[in-house]
Scaffold this active site. Structure first.
Site, PDB file in Angstrom:
ATOM      1  N   ASP A 132      43.345  23.603  79.586  1.00 46.17           N
ATOM      2  CA  ASP A 132      43.280  24.967  79.082  1.00 46.17           C
ATOM      3  C   ASP A 132      44.496  25.765  79.552  1.00 46.17           C
ATOM      4  O   ASP A 132      45.196  25.373  80.494  1.00 46.17           O
ATOM      5  CB  ASP A 132      41.983  25.637  79.560  1.00 46.17           C
ATOM      6  CG  ASP A 132      41.490  26.735  78.631  1.00 46.17           C
ATOM      7  OD1 ASP A 132      42.261  27.178  77.757  1.00 46.17           O
ATOM      8  OD2 ASP A 132      40.323  27.156  78.780  1.00 46.17           O
ATOM      9  N   ASP A 141      37.474  29.830  70.607  1.00 49.07           N
ATOM     10  CA  ASP A 141      36.357  30.193  71.480  1.00 49.07           C
ATOM     11  C   ASP A 141      35.192  30.769  70.683  1.00 49.07           C
ATOM     12  O   ASP A 141      34.087  30.909  71.207  1.00 49.07           O
ATOM     13  CB  ASP A 141      36.810  31.217  72.522  1.00 49.07           C
ATOM     14  CG  ASP A 141      37.616  30.590  73.649  1.00 49.07           C
ATOM     15  OD1 ASP A 141      37.626  29.356  73.765  1.00 49.07           O
ATOM     16  OD2 ASP A 141      38.239  31.350  74.420  1.00 49.07           O
TER      17      ASP A 141
END
Length: 705
Positions: A458, A526
């Site tokens: 990430d 997301d």
């Protein structure tokens, strides 16, 4: 029979270079000034036809007009007034290059055209490559300072990978992707203005807000019909593409890494190599263009394209930072019950990480959460028959961390400017060799000591206050940091052949052909709301194949939108990609767990088609959106259809299935009914959608004759 033309050829007498793909031809000619000039990109023409094409001429003969012959890489010299793909300055203040052509080289589908500046020690190789079976033409540039030791450095203000030119069309339409965090990959189709249109990221990442992909047509192309020219840049940092439609009716674009205002110094013997900027042409519409990209990505980009992507469970939405070993063991048991194949432990497992304010950089298990380290959880997951994955964010650091306290100089910063914290974190400068070495060593140890099968890599912030104190060429960090990220991923995969990596940057903030060359899938967004995901996934599919698209089923109401949707609908949307689950399984009812188990098994039945088949985006009416995945031999098919909202008196229209054979018949595997291919292609397939909003269905077809 006539001989098959070579895929790459160069005629020195005519200065003519030709690249042939299965369905297109690309040609260029060395101009009288020594610069390679574009000649043709589009439908197949033989060499004689190409030789007879006239040189480009301006419709208005005037000293105020630009040179009509489009460059393959535009310098700043001559009568060139559009965007320059090469911007250089020499120690005496001279700007721009003037070339003479020094030769060519052809080897294994790759053409190199070598250029040298007429008066300064600068050379450029313009590189072209075609691959067997692919319609993509890959292009890049290698620039070299050829001066002797002690010669003055050369400053590079811009080095693009390629310039592209399309034929003169009656009008031009630009397709591109826009968005933001939680709304990535929104497809836009806009009439191209007579102007310069710039698509860019200045963030140091590919970005949520734009993607280095575009398509151009004359405004009439559809999914199945019409000429389309499309390009994609393989770069995971800042980038810029400038599309120029001039008043005379020509459309070109130039693009590459880095945004405007950056500089790079070349000293004697140094070279700068650009990333690949690929392009393809099709006469068969946007759908064919996407399928050609998907095929190219599978054969030439993804590291392990033939492996199925596993059904994933990720613990983040279940726990947030409330991570401990007993809770993860319970989630692992429930995930295994559902048929999950990979269990991923997300944020909160390391250092002092009980919130997003501390711990980044300290990649050791948090003792309060995992008193015996990660191995008890890893071993339990493996005993359950699942692979084990781990979330990491190696490029970032919190001020409240042992790493920052030991090495505050490792962050990207300008000493005379206040540092901006985003998500309470700073960014490490991987362009520094010692930081790159630390990152590789840390990740290598994590994977090796804990038998990690999967890393979710990430990156939750972008570059601000970019600086590299004490370095003579500080702007290098914009490119060198990204190159270091790529190198670390490459080394980890080489050292751990079974390791798989998922790309993530706060959702879809770093999804491009370069990162997919090193990872197995990308976290798309997301935002896991299934209604929003339909549009996100539609835009993603313009370039990227379904197997690279991570798609989760999460809790309802959705944490992002608050929307309540049925479990079946959430699954059917996520089943169009690489299926994952991310909800709090401990709160699911027995009925929901049983339904999820059935739907996971159902996905595994269709997974070969979704992940490895040919994708068709279907058009329908009545609020219906659908995708159709077909096997390579055309015998097996799956259709996923969704209707988020219903309107009284408006029945869903039957989507047509153009991938079918009109002369064949097809069995609905689940209903036992047989349909005519002609009917399904020309009239469409009736959808058995339940009443009400958030309706969906899955149809499997098998060719029977």
């Amino acid at each position: 029979m006539p001989a098959t033309p070579s895929p790459v050829s160069f005629d020195p007498a005519r200065g003519l270079a030709v690249l042939r793909t299965p369905h297109s031809v690309y040609a260029l000619r060395i101009g009288s000034d020594g610069s390679p000039r574009h000649l043709h990109w589009g439908a197949v023409l033989d060499t004689g036809d190409l030789e007879g094409l006239p040189a480009a001429a301006s419709p208005a003969a005037s000293s105020f007009e630009a040179d009509a012959a489009p460059d393959e890489l535009a310098p700043q010299t001559g009568a060139r007034f559009g965007p320059a793909g090469l911007q250089v300055s020499f120690a005496d203040g001279t700007r721009g290059a003037q070339w003479h052509f020094t030769g060519h080289n052809i080897r294994e589908g790759e053409l190199r055209l070598s250029l040298a500046d007429r008066r300064y020690p600068l050379t450029a190789d313009l590189c072209y490559r075609v691959r067997p079976g692919s319609d993509v033409i890959e292009r890049w540039v290698e620039l070299t300072h050829t001066g002797p030791e002690g010669s003055e450095p050369i400053t590079i203000g811009r080095l693009d990978s390629a310039a592209w030119t399309v034929p003169t069309l009656p009008d031009y339409r630009l397709s591109h992707l826009v968005g933001g965090w939680n709304s990535e990959f929104q497809l836009r189709r806009d009439r191209l203005p007579v102007a310069e249109t710039t698509l860019t990221s200045r963030r140091g990442l590919t970005s949520h807000h734009a993607n280095p992909w575009l398509a151009v047509d004359d405004g009439t192309a559809t999914e199945e019909h019409g000429e389309v020219w499309t390009c994609a840049l393989a770069w995971s940092g800042s980038w810029r593409i400038t599309v120029h439609r001039d008043p005379a009716g020509r459309a070109t674009w130039t693009g590459g890494f880095g945004h405007e205002g950056l500089g790079w110094t070349l000293r004697h013997g140094e070279s700068l190599h650009t990333p690949v900027f690929g392009g393809l042409y099709t006469p068969h519409g946007f759908g064919a263009a996407s399928r050609a990209w998907h095929a190219h990505i599978r054969t030439a980009v993804l590291p392990t394209p033939d492996r199925d992507l596993p059904v994933v469970y990720n613990s983040w939405e279940a726990t947030g930072f409330e991570v401990d070993q007993p809770g993860q063991l319970r989630l692992a048991d429930l995930a295994a019950r559902l048929g999950v194949e990979l269990f991923v432990l997300d944020d909160g497992w390391f250092g002092a990480r009980t919130s997003d304010r501390a711990g980044l950089g300290d990649w050791l298990p948090r003792p309060e959460a995992f008193p015996d380290g990660l191995r008890p959880l890893v071993d339990h997951v493996h005993r359950l028959g699942m692979a084990f994955g781990l979330w990491v964010e190696p490029e970032m650091v919190n001020r409240d961390s042992d790493l920052y306290r030991a090495h505050p100089d490792w962050v990207v910063h300008t000493p005379t400017r206040d540092a901006t914290e985003l998500r309470h974190q700073l960014m490490l400068n991987f362009a520094r060799p010692e930081v790159e070495a630390w990152a590789h060593g840390t990740l290598d140890r994590l994977v090796r000591e804990n038998e990690v099968d999967w890393l979710k890599w990430d990156a939750n912030r972008v570059i601000t206050e970019a600086g590299w104190p004490g370095h003579p060429d500080p702007d290098r960090l914009w490119i060198d940091h990204t190159s270091a990220v790529h190198r670390i991923m490459d080394r980890l995969r080489a050292d751990h052949p079974g390791l798989r990596i998922e790309a993530c940057a706060g959702g879809g903030g770093r999804v491009d052909l370069a990162v997919l060359a090193r990872t197995d899938q990308a976290w798309t967004s997301d935002n896991t709301d299934p209604v929003d995901r339909i549009a996100i996934q539609h835009g993603f599919s313009q370039l990227f194949p379904a197997q690279a698209m991570a798609a989760w089923v999460t809790d309802s109401p959705n944490v992002t939108t608050g929307r309540t949707t049925p479990l079946r609908f959430r699954f059917h949307v996520a089943m169009a990609g690489a299926l994952g689950l991310g909800g709090d399984l401990t709160s699911w009812t027995e009925a929901e767990l049983d339904e999820a188990t059935t739907l996971v098994a159902r996905y595994k039945e269709i997974r070969p088609l979704v992940q490895h088949g040919r994708q068709h985006r279907l058009t329908a009416g009545g609020g219906v959106t659908a995708v159709h995945h077909a096997s390579a031999d055309g015998t097996e098919h799956v259709v996923l259809a969704w209707r988020p909202a219903t309107r009284f008196g408006h029945q869903p229209l039957a989507p047509r299935l153009p991938a079918l054979d009109t002369a064949a018949c097809y069995l609905d595997v689940d209903q036992g009914t047989t349909h005519s291919g002609a009917v399904l292609t020309r009239r469409g397939i009736d959808l058995d959608l339940p009443p009400g909003d958030y309706a969906s269905c899955l149809i499997r077809l098998r060719r029977t004759g």
